[in-house]
Design an enzyme around this catalytic site. Structure first.
Site, PDB file in Angstrom:
ATOM      1  N   PHE A 145     125.883 -36.200  70.919  1.00 18.44           N
ATOM      2  CA  PHE A 145     126.779 -37.160  71.671  1.00 18.44           C
ATOM      3  C   PHE A 145     127.258 -38.020  70.573  1.00 18.44           C
ATOM      4  CE2 PHE A 145     128.444 -40.607  73.773  1.00 18.44           C
ATOM      5  CZ  PHE A 145     129.112 -39.994  74.969  1.00 18.44           C
ATOM      6  N   ASP A 230     124.983 -40.390  62.393  1.00 22.73           N
ATOM      7  CA  ASP A 230     125.187 -41.356  63.652  1.00 22.73           C
ATOM      8  C   ASP A 230     124.044 -42.167  64.031  1.00 22.73           C
ATOM      9  OD1 ASP A 230     126.158 -42.364  66.047  1.00 22.73           O
ATOM     10  OD2 ASP A 230     127.037 -40.906  66.836  1.00 22.73           O
ATOM     11  N   LYS A 259     127.697 -50.321  68.440  1.00 21.78           N
ATOM     12  CA  LYS A 259     126.850 -50.812  69.613  1.00 21.78           C
ATOM     13  C   LYS A 259     126.066 -52.245  69.049  1.00 21.78           C
ATOM     14  CE  LYS A 259     125.337 -46.580  71.799  1.00 21.78           C
ATOM     15  NZ  LYS A 259     126.189 -46.345  73.006  1.00 21.78           N
TER      16      LYS A 259
END
Ligand code: PXG
Length: 404
Positions: A145, A230, A259
């Site tokens: 993802f 990531d 984030k």
């Protein structure tokens, strides 16, 4: 506080009527928050066990971050990158030093940072590695993802993420996660990068075997392929280290962050890399109206300082162990497996007990907001500022739901 005067039910109806149906949220309408707690419109209090998918590592309304944001709001919010702003340079320097990298390119959302990494790898491939034009290949893993842009969903292995959104960008190869040999076999002279998550969060907190990251780092180095990690979800303290790759000393060539870099206030993302890689970008190659804006930099600076100065990674390691042990003591017939690192914990529900969603709904009734991922897994990822006694409070309720 300003209130709408509408009930939760009425507010959900409005959202359902006037917004796209691209989410299936739990039926709770949050209107206030502090640290690990949130309140709904009717005043009911809940513990936030999701932290906006790890974007709230520092807790809701973290005082230092809010004060930094307020101070900046009084002074300067946006310049665009057509001009310099006085917050940009110091934040870039601090972020590079903390992450042990030479250069940063700031964007806003995670998906944009991933896109930036893909562009960096391709251009590095052509300009530095010497790959023939338009032949660059990037390897990614099944069940990844990395975001929702058309390019990124193009290399998703999740049918729903792709269905209806093609045609997709070529140049990507999918291999199984946690399989070093598959990576070795997939690499060709045209391979420019390997994009991978240290733990696959959305796939259901999938942990690779010990040594995997270290080995893929070596394979990438031996083949002159950029390792692009990531760490948007695993980074910034969540797993018990500032970055999850530190567990194996698998320093990436391109580090992708997002984030929690925005401290729960503002979207702040970016990629970090050595100059040799970053310098493939020249003026006009890439950018974003809001990337690196002064408000984002002020917020990002304080968000990162809170993580470093308050040693949130150590808290995550310590309390993550405590939380996991507590979960393991629950002898429920519904538990298939408990896994995770630091305060990124997945509790997998047995198929025979049905999907995870009804368990999340029951947790909500008892005052805990957690979200299922991939049908069978409940994710527990509270803000890293959670207290031990608050974990005890949560464990009591989780046990009640799992023993029912
Ligand atoms: N990489 C990873 C590992 C992520 O978890 C992204 C990239 C994309 O970040 P942005 O900021 O573009 O969402 C993520 C995001 C959602 C959702 O609502 C997103 C994530 C997790 C769960 C739900 O689309 N992670």
């Amino acid at each position: 506080m300003e209130k709408t005067g509408l009930s939760s039910g009425e507010l959900i109806d409005l959202a359902e009527s006037y917004s796209a149906h691209n989410y299936h949220p739990l039926p709770v309408v949050i209107s206030k928050a502090e640290r690990v707690w949130v309140w709904d419109v009717e005043g009911k209090k809940y513990m936030d066990m999701l932290s906006s998918y790890s974007a709230l590592n520092q807790g809701h309304l973290n005082k230092r971050i809010i004060n930094a944001a307020k101070a900046q709001l009084e002074r300067l919010t946006l310049t665009s990158r057509a001009f310099h702003n006085d917050r940009f340079g110091p934040f870039c320097e601090y972020l590079c030093k903390v992450a042990g990298q030479e250069s940063v390119l700031l964007m806003n959302t995670g998906a944009e940072a991933v896109e930036t990494a893909l562009k960096a790898a391709r251009k590095w491939g052509y300009r530095v590695k010497g790959v023939e034009d338009d032949r660059a290949e990037i390897i990614t893993c099944r069940n990844n993802f990395h975001g929702r842009t058309t390019t990124i969903v193009g290399f998703s292995s999740e049918e729903q993420y792709r269905d209806g959104f093609g045609p997709f960008s070529p140049g990507f190869k999918l291999i199984p996660y946690n399989d070093v040999d598959a990576l070795k076999q997939a690499i060709t002279p045209n391979t420019v990068g390997f994009l991978v998550e240290p733990i696959q969060g959305e796939a259901g907190i999938i942990m690779p075997d010990e040594g995997y990251l270290k080995q893929v780092a070596a394979v990438c180095r031996d083949n002159n392929v950029l390792l692009m990690l990531d760490e948007i979800q695993t980074g910034l303290g969540r797993t018990g280290k500032l970055f999850c790759y530190e567990y194996e000393g698998a320093t990436p060539d391109v580090l992708i962050v997002g984030k929690a870099l925005g401290g729960g206030v503002f979207p702040v993302s970016g990629i970090l890399a050595r100059k040799e890689i970053m310098d493939v970008f020249t003026p006009g190659d890439h950018g974003s109206t809001f990337g690196g804006n002064p408000l984002a930099c002020a917020v990002g600076m304080e968000a990162l300082k809170v993580i470093v100065e308050e040693d949130l990674p150590a808290r995550a390691a310590d309390l993550g162990g405590y939380f996991t042990e507590g979960l393991r003591r629950i002898e429920s017939p519904h538990i298939e497996e408990i896994r995770g690192r630091g305060l990124l914990i997945g509790l997998e529900i047995r198929e025979t007990s049905g999907p995870a969603r009804p368990f999340c709904e029951k947790l909500k009734d008892l005052g805990i907001l957690a979200k299922e991922t991939h049908h069978q897994v409940i994710r527990f990822a509270p803000p890293l500022v959670i207290l031990r006694e608050e974990i005890d409070w949560a464990l009591e309720r989780i046990e009640k739901v799992l023993m029912a």
